[in-house]
Write a protein that holds these residues in place. Structure first.
Motif, mmCIF file in Angstrom:
data_model
loop_
_atom_site.group_PDB
_atom_site.id
_atom_site.type_symbol
_atom_site.label_atom_id
_atom_site.label_comp_id
_atom_site.label_asym_id
_atom_site.label_seq_id
_atom_site.Cartn_x
_atom_site.Cartn_y
_atom_site.Cartn_z
ATOM 1 N N GLY A 231 52.483 14.052 56.368
ATOM 2 C CA GLY A 231 51.849 13.959 54.872
ATOM 3 C C GLY A 231 51.886 12.352 54.344
ATOM 4 N N GLU A 232 51.487 12.196 53.107
ATOM 5 C CA GLU A 232 51.264 10.785 52.670
ATOM 6 C C GLU A 232 52.348 9.988 52.411
ATOM 7 O OE1 GLU A 232 48.104 9.251 52.828
ATOM 8 O OE2 GLU A 232 47.369 11.408 53.619
ATOM 9 N N ALA A 233 53.511 10.737 52.288
ATOM 10 C CA ALA A 233 54.771 9.823 52.031
ATOM 11 C C ALA A 233 55.064 9.111 53.236
ATOM 12 C CB ALA A 233 55.931 10.723 51.740
ATOM 13 N N GLY A 234 55.295 7.808 52.877
ATOM 14 C CA GLY A 234 55.337 6.695 53.916
ATOM 15 C C GLY A 234 56.940 6.443 54.280
ATOM 16 N N GLY A 235 57.930 7.236 53.815
ATOM 17 C CA GLY A 235 59.208 6.804 54.170
ATOM 18 C C GLY A 235 59.616 5.272 53.788
ATOM 19 N N THR A 236 60.858 4.973 54.543
ATOM 20 C CA THR A 236 61.311 3.763 54.315
ATOM 21 C C THR A 236 60.981 2.907 55.579
ATOM 22 O OG1 THR A 236 63.377 4.063 55.314
ATOM 23 C CG2 THR A 236 63.171 4.471 53.049
ATOM 24 N N ARG A 237 60.974 1.571 55.248
ATOM 25 C CA ARG A 237 60.685 0.602 56.314
ATOM 26 C C ARG A 237 61.607 0.664 57.511
ATOM 27 N NH1 ARG A 237 60.125 -5.880 56.007
ATOM 28 N NH2 ARG A 237 59.887 -6.588 58.192
ATOM 29 N N SER A 238 61.280 0.749 58.792
ATOM 30 C CA SER A 238 61.739 0.692 60.017
ATOM 31 C C SER A 238 62.838 -0.672 59.756
ATOM 32 C CB SER A 238 61.143 0.970 61.136
ATOM 33 O OG SER A 238 62.029 0.521 62.411
ATOM 34 N N HIS A 239 64.086 -0.512 60.325
ATOM 35 C CA HIS A 239 64.913 -1.416 60.501
ATOM 36 C C HIS A 239 64.528 -2.409 61.731
ATOM 37 C CE1 HIS A 239 68.105 0.256 57.117
ATOM 38 N NE2 HIS A 239 66.949 -0.108 56.865
ATOM 39 N N LEU A 240 63.989 -1.651 62.715
ATOM 40 C CA LEU A 240 63.862 -2.276 64.025
ATOM 41 C C LEU A 240 63.327 -3.643 63.744
ATOM 42 C CD1 LEU A 240 63.972 -2.245 66.987
ATOM 43 C CD2 LEU A 240 61.921 -0.978 66.958
ATOM 44 N N TYR A 241 62.234 -3.639 62.821
ATOM 45 C CA TYR A 241 61.349 -5.028 62.920
ATOM 46 C C TYR A 241 61.622 -5.838 61.563
ATOM 47 C CZ TYR A 241 58.764 -2.973 66.736
ATOM 48 O OH TYR A 241 58.648 -2.345 67.972
ATOM 49 N N HIS A 242 62.562 -5.436 60.720
ATOM 50 C CA HIS A 242 63.209 -5.950 59.783
ATOM 51 C C HIS A 242 63.736 -7.243 59.745
ATOM 52 C CE1 HIS A 242 65.312 -6.842 55.801
ATOM 53 N NE2 HIS A 242 64.557 -5.694 55.460
ATOM 54 N N PRO A 243 63.665 -8.542 59.377
ATOM 55 C CA PRO A 243 63.970 -9.618 59.246
ATOM 56 C C PRO A 243 65.702 -9.620 59.358
ATOM 57 C CG PRO A 243 62.933 -9.641 57.473
ATOM 58 C CD PRO A 243 62.384 -8.396 57.901
ATOM 59 N N GLY A 244 66.099 -8.602 58.780
ATOM 60 C CA GLY A 244 67.537 -8.569 58.576
ATOM 61 C C GLY A 244 68.280 -7.991 59.849
ATOM 62 N N HIS A 245 67.466 -7.301 60.705
ATOM 63 C CA HIS A 245 67.929 -6.656 61.774
ATOM 64 C C HIS A 245 67.980 -7.678 62.864
ATOM 65 C CE1 HIS A 245 68.954 -3.314 64.400
ATOM 66 N NE2 HIS A 245 67.951 -3.635 65.216
ATOM 67 N N HIS A 247 69.041 -7.767 67.262
ATOM 68 C CA HIS A 247 69.302 -7.239 68.652
ATOM 69 C C HIS A 247 69.111 -8.172 69.742
ATOM 70 C CE1 HIS A 247 64.982 -7.631 69.177
ATOM 71 N NE2 HIS A 247 64.728 -7.090 68.346
ATOM 72 N N GLY A 248 69.418 -8.056 70.940
ATOM 73 C CA GLY A 248 69.457 -8.729 71.998
ATOM 74 C C GLY A 248 68.331 -9.880 72.023
ATOM 75 N N PHE A 249 67.326 -9.744 71.442
ATOM 76 C CA PHE A 249 66.129 -10.581 71.781
ATOM 77 C C PHE A 249 65.837 -11.408 70.441
ATOM 78 C CE2 PHE A 249 65.706 -7.364 75.029
ATOM 79 C CZ PHE A 249 65.390 -8.176 76.097
ATOM 80 N N ARG A 250 66.481 -11.120 69.296
ATOM 81 C CA ARG A 250 66.047 -11.740 68.036
ATOM 82 C C ARG A 250 67.350 -11.809 67.238
ATOM 83 N NH1 ARG A 250 62.677 -7.979 65.641
ATOM 84 N NH2 ARG A 250 64.431 -7.390 63.995
ATOM 85 N N ARG A 251 67.533 -12.891 66.487
ATOM 86 C CA ARG A 251 68.764 -13.077 65.650
ATOM 87 C C ARG A 251 68.167 -12.747 64.265
ATOM 88 N NH1 ARG A 251 71.855 -18.647 66.401
ATOM 89 N NH2 ARG A 251 73.272 -17.528 65.083
ATOM 90 N N ALA A 252 69.095 -12.082 63.373
ATOM 91 C CA ALA A 252 68.810 -11.749 61.927
ATOM 92 C C ALA A 252 68.719 -12.941 60.989
ATOM 93 C CB ALA A 252 69.841 -10.747 61.431
ATOM 94 N N ASP A 253 67.870 -13.007 60.018
ATOM 95 C CA ASP A 253 68.067 -14.221 59.185
ATOM 96 C C ASP A 253 68.940 -13.801 58.215
ATOM 97 O OD1 ASP A 253 66.352 -15.939 57.376
ATOM 98 O OD2 ASP A 253 66.764 -14.368 55.891
#
Length: 265
Positions: A231-245, A247-253
């Motif tokens: 449907g058209e419901a967008g859900g929530t933003r993925s945390h994967l590309y969130h600046p607060g997330h 992982h091994g290749f990026r530090r969180a803000d």
């Protein structure tokens, strides 16, 4: 000598993988199902290769081809629609090849359910809307279903569902989806021969599914995508590309990390 099982993808010849195309080009014998695989895929076969349509063959007749390959040191490319791992009767062929002493290889293909999602440009796993995809078919067909597996039982999870081999009984399918817990207004994508020239995509709901199938006279080569993610419901933003997330290749803000944590509380 060997048998290579190749996923042809949903239809369009350019959705065949490079590895699959190379395997077809190297084969002495190409076995394909004209009822399920687009003929353009045969354009990858080399001149002089033996082309065999398996649509009218039994398993035993197909195994005769494999037996010949073992005796004559031939390479066979066995082309399956979509991905060989899904409803491809792959296991029984692999077992027979082992008995014949034939090496085998399996090359995956694009499944029609992902092609259908691409056609409507929808993600099937939307954060906090649906994070699971169920691949199934309606029970009661030619091949028995395990008792623990039913459309109704899967529908109770409210996840995204891809339903194959069920268009001929669309009324029963709709009843089972509703009985399992999907609301009548749950979005449905009906995909007929997706990526073929005659592709038809119909958007409807669980409540109007049977009427849509009847209107377009669909009974085979059709699958259904069902669930709120369509449907058209967008859900929530993925945390994967969130600046607060991180992982091994990026530090969180730090500030974004604090805000992300606060949003979970």
């Amino acid at each position: 000598m060997k048998v290579v099982f190749i996923g042809a993808g949903p239809g369009a010849a350019d959705l065949l993988t490079l590895r699959g195309a190379a395997a077809i080009a190297a084969a002495d014998v190409v076995v394909w199902a004209a009822s399920l695989v687009h003929p353009d895929v045969l354009g990858h076969a080399r001149p002089g290769a033996r082309i065999v349509d398996s649509a009218a063959l039994t398993l035993e007749q197909t195994l005769d081809l494999y037996r010949e390959a073992a005796e004559r040191d031939l390479v066979v490319a066995r082309i399956h629609s979509g991905d060989p791992a899904l409803w491809g009767a792959l296991g029984e062929q692999l077992d027979a090849c082992r008995e014949l002493g034939l090496p085998t290889e399996v090359i995956p293909g694009v499944s029609s359910f992902t092609a259908a999602a691409a056609a409507v440009q929808r993600e099937l796993t939307v954060p906090e809307v649906a994070q699971s995809v169920v691949l199934t078919r309606l029970e009661g067909g030619k091949t028995p279903m395990p008792e623990r597996e039913s459309v109704r039982a899967f529908a109770a999870h409210g996840a995204t569902m891809a339903v194959f081999l069920s268009a001929a009984r669309s009324g029963q399918l709709a009843d089972e989806l509703l009985a399992g817990g999907y609301a009548p207004d749950t979005p449905v994508v009906v995909a007929y021969r997706v990526t073929w020239p005659e592709e038809l995509i119909v958007r409807c709901t669980v409540g109007t599914l049977a009427a849509a199938v009847k209107e377009h006279k669909l009974w085979k080569h059709t699958l259904f995508l069902v669930g709120p993610a369509l449907g058209e419901a967008g859900g929530t933003r993925s945390h994967l590309y969130h600046p607060g997330h991180f992982h091994g290749f990026r530090r969180a803000d730090p500030a974004a990390r604090a805000a992300l944590r606060a949003s979970r509380d």
